[in-house]
Design an enzyme around this catalytic site. Structure first.
Site, mmCIF file in Angstrom:
data_model
loop_
_atom_site.group_PDB
_atom_site.id
_atom_site.type_symbol
_atom_site.label_atom_id
_atom_site.label_comp_id
_atom_site.label_asym_id
_atom_site.label_seq_id
_atom_site.Cartn_x
_atom_site.Cartn_y
_atom_site.Cartn_z
ATOM 1 C CB SER A 115 -0.867 0.042 1.333
ATOM 2 O OG SER A 115 -1.754 0.656 1.109
ATOM 3 C CG ASP A 242 -7.184 -2.405 -3.573
ATOM 4 O OD1 ASP A 242 -7.945 -1.766 -2.615
ATOM 5 O OD2 ASP A 242 -6.150 -2.635 -3.438
ATOM 6 C CG HIS A 272 -5.928 -2.220 0.415
ATOM 7 N ND1 HIS A 272 -5.097 -1.799 -0.576
ATOM 8 C CD2 HIS A 272 -5.004 -2.049 1.362
ATOM 9 C CE1 HIS A 272 -4.143 -0.923 -0.342
ATOM 10 N NE2 HIS A 272 -4.163 -1.129 1.042
#
Length: 306
Positions: A115, A242, A272
């Site tokens: 991320s 996601d 995610h």
């Protein structure tokens, strides 16, 4: 189990660090960068799988997050939640990359990020003049990014971004709400519930930290990919469902980056946090990363020796 310690890094900041070492001599070491708002304690079930393959993992609660920001007994006086910047993140990553190389000498070194950490990992090799040293970039044998924050799945409006950028200059360390919906993280309700109850996760960020984070992703996607070292391998993994970061931006980066070895593995319907997805997905994700690293270290050959 990980070996944990507190280590003084850039700007005399005290960092919470964890090292996962295999029972036999490591054949490679991975430096891991976690995502926005979280901490390395959320990966305690992930990294032991790496050590089973004789790969060591070095990781730390990044500046402004986790115990590095919140531990009352050990945190630095200047540390607080969300107080960070892209420049600080790059310097910290450079410091820990060198530290990992010293702790596990003469083995290939890889950079892995998720991320926000995934975007930092992708930015690191393109910033060798301004922040990371050329030596550190050259020492890398590969970079892995999972669900990198190149762009948000649902971007903030241009007005919001403009206003946030201006305010970040005037009052950089002012905190504002920055919630991430737990139900958007994984298909595993237990993981999502634990995220909401985690005392080390606060649903906020600073104006400077948030502005830098979003700007960095866009710079990588729009410009910095052009500066990627042509002999540095990269692996990208992203779930196509996601709702936090854009898998289309990851696909775009993959198509445009010019390197001799690049791989993109989309996970159909994945959310995610692929490393926390149920029904065998988490195992496939981890094994995909490990297999990719093993392919880069057999035979052992680092870019620094080229």
């Amino acid at each position: 189990m990980a070996e944990t310690q507190w280590l003084t890094g850039p700007k005399e900041t005290s960092f919470f660090v964890a090292v996962y070492s295999p029972s036999t001599p490591a054949k490679a070491v991975v430096l891991f960068l976690h995502g926005f708002g979280e901490h390395i304690g959320r990966y305690e079930a992930v990294f032991p799988r790496w050590t089973e393959h004789n790969i060591a993992v070095v990781t730390f609660d990044q500046r402004g997050f986790g115990r590095t920001a919140l531990d009352v007994e050990h945190k630095s006086k200047d540390s607080s939640y969300g107080k960070t910047s892209t420049v600080d993140h790059m310097r910290d990553a450079d410091f820990f990359l060198k530290w990992a190389r010293e702790k596990f000498p003469e083995v290939p070194v890889f950079l892995l990020g998720h991320s926000m950490g995934g975007a930092l990992a992708l930015a690191f090799p393109t910033r060798s003049i301004a922040w990371p040293s050329r030596e550190s970039v050259k020492s890398l044998s590969g970079v892995i990014a999972t669900s990198p924050l190149l762009r948000q799945a649902v971007p903030a409006s241009k007005i919001q971004r403009w206003l946030g950028g201006k305010l970040s200059v005037l009052s950089p360390w002012t905190t504002i709400p920055a919630p991430v919906k737990a139900e958007d993280l994984t298909h595993d309700p237990a993981i999502n519930e634990a995220y909401l109850k985690d005392p080390l996760i606060l649903q906020k960020g600073t104006l400077k930290g948030l502005s830098d984070m979003l700007n960095l992703g866009e710079h990588i996607s729009d410009l910095d990919y052009q500066d990627w070292p042509k002999d540095l391998p990269v692996l990208l993994l992203h779930g196509t469902a996601d709702k936090v970061t854009s898998h289309l931006a990851t696909e775009k980066f993959f198509n445009e980056v010019n390197t001799s070895v690049k791989n993109y593995v989309p996970f159909e319907g994945g959310y995610h946090e692929l490393h926390n997805e149920p029904d065998g997905v988490r195992e496939k994700v981890i094994d995909e990363c490990i297999s990719w690293v093993e392919a880069r270290i057999d035979p052992v050959k680092t870019r620094a020796s080229l």
